[in-house]
Design an enzyme around this catalytic site. Structure first.
Site, PDB file in Angstrom:
ATOM      1  N   HIS A  46      -7.144  -6.386   7.545  1.00  0.00           N
ATOM      2  CA  HIS A  46      -6.468  -7.525   6.908  1.00  0.00           C
ATOM      3  C   HIS A  46      -5.897  -7.185   5.547  1.00  0.00           C
ATOM      4  O   HIS A  46      -4.934  -7.791   5.106  1.00  0.00           O
ATOM      5  CB  HIS A  46      -7.428  -8.715   6.779  1.00  0.00           C
ATOM      6  CG  HIS A  46      -7.599  -9.450   8.054  1.00  0.00           C
ATOM      7  ND1 HIS A  46      -8.528  -9.080   9.002  1.00  0.00           N
ATOM      8  CD2 HIS A  46      -6.946 -10.508   8.586  1.00  0.00           C
ATOM      9  CE1 HIS A  46      -8.441  -9.895  10.037  1.00  0.00           C
ATOM     10  NE2 HIS A  46      -7.487 -10.760   9.818  1.00  0.00           N
ATOM     11  N   GLY A  47      -6.487  -6.240   4.864  1.00  0.00           N
ATOM     12  CA  GLY A  47      -5.928  -5.923   3.558  1.00  0.00           C
ATOM     13  C   GLY A  47      -6.744  -4.907   2.809  1.00  0.00           C
ATOM     14  O   GLY A  47      -7.914  -4.660   3.139  1.00  0.00           O
TER      15      GLY A  47
END
Lengths: 288, 477
Positions: free
Chosen positions: B326-327
């Site tokens: 996701h990041g």
């Protein structure tokens, strides 16, 4: 394909009916109800004579408590300053007030680094959008034309500026437009803080719209007064304001007038306590 | 180009008309048109990164053929390894380079060694996490002989860049989507109508729910130190709905758009907040990613085979990798770690396949037990969302601590000049819509279909956020 186009057509029809009905509904609410906010007040309400008129941004709106001036002088004072507004906004507001019948004796304009901005602010323009055509507003030196979409697409202007004219504002316009809810003059800040804003940089000393406001006051045979509101004691380089003296006769620089940081909500805005003291200083210095 | 922009409102009908009325004569034209439209769609955002997609496409296309043609197992493996290295290398460079450099420096500094290194000013290409996973699934499936390699570069390029799902998924498997590019699409009225309805529902989720939640979430999370318990709880709830409606809204628009062009994409969300446990939640949340990790990471690691310890290890690995996907921030890794923790009791008690049906199937309301299970699962999800949304792990712990220490449940007037009650009312309407249609794809079904469509159009017009245009959250991933 036929059924699909039928489906799409019904959706478009629903959308079209929706925007037309809502556009009329919102027009009715915003145009035909009693004013909410200073701009609507200037547009919708018949104006009378004012002895002391203050225009500007939050550095006037948060600083000048007209009730103190009225109590001290027995004259009528109005603070029509609007947070975040530019000098063009102030000029337009003055013209709108005059259009509604305002006469005035003294006009007070606060000068600060926003002199460099000659444009109309986006929020002020947005606030005007529903009224421009309906109230046939035209102002010299200012382009108020709506975009083709704002003018011709139903409801587009309300959707585009939904932060000002959304369903919430619509209800507020209907049910919260009494003085209990509407900030129509001095807007005090109650907290205390003193975040250092750093150093003031040089800025343009003249602004096309302060010049137009000056002309307007001369034509109206009113006195115009210029001043700069105080900054917190941590603000550096407030001497830049001294240069304004040669361009604005009678100008008073209050930028470093107060050494007490408890008068400030933040470095560029005084709190209520500071505003009370400052308003009294204005009464004294301008002999109100 | 964003789905909720004026540009897309012009682009999509134009595409539809050209696709079905001009280039519908043969398959080649249809696919070439989709490729051009997709590159135009992506290039509208930043044309410089088109080269990256083209590079990834050519590499995986060539490696797919090379894997298939190789007779020797070790050579097949080598080609697969090259594909993995290139795809993950690009993803790693663009998405994680600065993160790993910073983390490395921090680790050294915390041990008392002074270390300085400069990071690069890298722009994250939109959608890289999505199309990288999509091309990876292709080469892996070719390697596993689940899929014949594509022999047509245009078809394959159109599959990689297919604009409805290029920038934020669903992450389509080559086995599902690629064969659809080999068959000429014929207009299917029912499919197109359901596509339009999904787009409408997705827009509602995004413009009315997610974008209305956004200012509340920002206001509460940015000022969490001064907020009372009720506001902090509501902040987490609002974020839960913001991220759900933002991403589910995007997915629905993507699936709907694909249907308008005659394609079927996989479902990405299936009412995840009506889940009775975390296992069910993950069968309903971001389905294309969770099944991707299941098929290409969890099962190769051993999946649910082997000892409980091995199973637990595998669960922690996939959730934490999913978090990192996701990041580039430890908050996402911790979010994955928390979900893994929530999964532990379910796994140990062998309850991970307890709730396979829709909740309260065929009934109007859930039982008290089901209601309690759903609320508990939602509570766990909200706790994890706090870590997902917070700027760092310490801030997230502070936020949660304040829920208990700022013990006031007075409704606060937020600095965005709004009361919580307005947002709660909108969310209540939304939850009711979802609840009563949880066995459908979207609410626009049944004899009240047009009434429901009209009410959603009305809400889109009156409650939609248009001035403060919010990008889709998942674009950043």
């Amino acid at each position: 394909m036929k059924g699909f186009f039928k489906h799409i057509s019904i959706l478009i029809l629903m959308l079209s009916i929706g925007v037309v009905i809502l556009n009329n509904l919102y027009d009715n609410v915003f145009l035909n109800t009693s004013p909410r906010g200073k701009l609507q007040l200037a547009i919708k309400q018949e104006q009378e004579h004012i002895d002391y008129l203050f225009l500007g941004n939050s550095r006037v709106e948060n600083y000048i408590d007209c009730s103190i001036i009225e109590a001290a002088s027995g004259k009528i004072c109005k603070n029509y300053a609007m947070s975040g507004s530019s000098y063009q906004d102030a000029y337009v507001l003055l013209k709108l007030l005059k259009r509604s019948g305002l006469t005035y004796d003294n006009l007070f304009i606060q000068l600060d680094p926003s002199l460099k901005n000659e444009a109309m602010t986006e929020s002020f323009r947005a606030s005007l959008v529903p009224f421009v055509n309906s109230y046939e507003i035209q102002i010299d030196h200012v382009a108020l034309n709506l975009s083709p979409a704002e003018d011709h697409l139903p409801f587009y202007k309300y959707a585009k500026y939904d932060y000002l004219y959304g369903v919430r504002a619509c209800f507020a316009q209907l049910y919260k437009n009494t003085s209990e809810y509407v900030e129509l003059g001095y807007v005090p800040q109650y907290h205390t803080g003193n975040s250092n804003f750093g150093m003031l940089e040089d800025f343009a000393l003249k602004n096309r719209f302060t010049e137009l406001i000056k002309e307007e006051a001369v034509n109206d045979k009113a006195k115009i007064h210029f001043f700069t509101s105080p900054y917190c004691p941590d603000m550096d380089n407030t001497v830049v304001f001294n240069k304004l003296t040669s361009f604005y006769p009678g100008y008073i620089n209050y930028s470093s007038f107060y050494k007490e940081s408890h008068y400030f909500a933040n470095c560029t805005h005084m709190n209520d306590k500071g505003a009370q003291v400052f308003t009294k200083q204005i009464i004294k210095d301008f002999n109100l | 180009m964003f789905f909720n922009s004026i540009e897309f409102l012009i682009f999509l009908p134009l595409c539809f008309i050209l696709y079905w009325f001009v280039v519908n004569r043969n398959l080649k034209l249809q696919n070439a048109f989709i490729l051009v439209a997709s590159y135009f769609f992506y290039g509208w955002w930043d044309y410089r990164f088109l080269g990256l997609i083209a590079f990834s496409t050519v590499i995986d296309y060539s490696l797919g053929i090379a894997i298939s043609k190789s007779q020797i197992k070790s050579r097949k493996k080598l080609f697969l390894f090259i594909s993995l290295a290139i795809n993950l290398g690009l993803l790693g460079f663009f998405k994680y380079f600065n993160f790993f450099v910073d983390s490395w420096i921090e680790a050294f500094n915390s041990l008392g060694y002074e270390m300085h290194a400069s990071t690069l000013n890298i722009i994250l290409p939109v959608g890289i996490s999505f199309y990288t996973f999509q091309t990876l699934s292709y080469t892996i499936d070719v390697y596993r002989e689940k899929l014949e390699p594509s022999k047509n570069l245009i078809n394959f390029a159109a599959y990689v860049a297919f604009f409805p799902q290029l920038v934020a998924g669903p992450i389509e498997r080559a086995t599902n989507l690629l064969p659809q590019f080999s068959k000429k699409r014929v207009f299917n009225e029912e499919q197109a109508i359901s596509g339009v309805n999904l787009i409408l529902w997705g827009l509602f989720q995004k413009v009315v729910i997610a974008d209305s939640c956004a200012p509340y979430v920002n206001s509460i999370f940015n000022n969490y130190e001064s907020m009372n318990s009720l506001s902090l709880i509501l902040g987490a709830v609002y974020f839960a709905f913001q991220i759900y409606c933002d991403f589910a809204g995007y997915s629905n628009i993507a699936i709907g758009t694909a249907r308008l062009l005659g394609f079927d994409l996989m479902r990405n969300f299936n009412y995840p907040y009506f889940s009775r446990d975390m296992a069910e939640f993950w069968r309903r949340w971001h389905i294309s990613l969770s099944t991707w990790f299941r098929d290409y990471l969890y099962i190769p690691l051993g999946g649910s085979r082997g000892s409980k310890w091995m199973q637990l290890r595998n669960v922690f690995i996939i959730f934490m990798v999913s978090g990192l996907w996701h990041g580039a921030n430890w908050t996402f890794v911790f979010w994955g770690f928390l979900h893994a923790l929530f999964f532990v009791p379910i796994l140990l008690l062998n309850r991970n396949r307890n709730n396979l049906d829709q909740v309260a199937k065929g009934k109007l309301l859930p039982s008290f037990k089901e209601m309690g299970q759903m609320l508990f699962t939602f509570l766990l999800a909200c706790i994890a969302w706090v870590f997902f949304r917070a700027p760092n792990i310490a801030a997230a712990f502070d936020y949660l601590k304040n829920v208990f220490t700022e013990a006031s449940f007075k409704i606060e007037y937020l600095n965005i000049e709004r009361y919580n009650i307005e947002m709660l009312l909108i969310l209540f309407i939304f939850v009711m819509y979802e609840w009563f249609h949880r066995e459908e794809e979207h609410p626009f079904t049944g004899k009240w279909k047009w009434i429901k469509i009209a009410s959603v159009i009305l809400m889109l017009l009156t409650l939609g956020v248009y001035s403060n245009h919010q990008d889709f959250i998942y674009f950043q991933f």
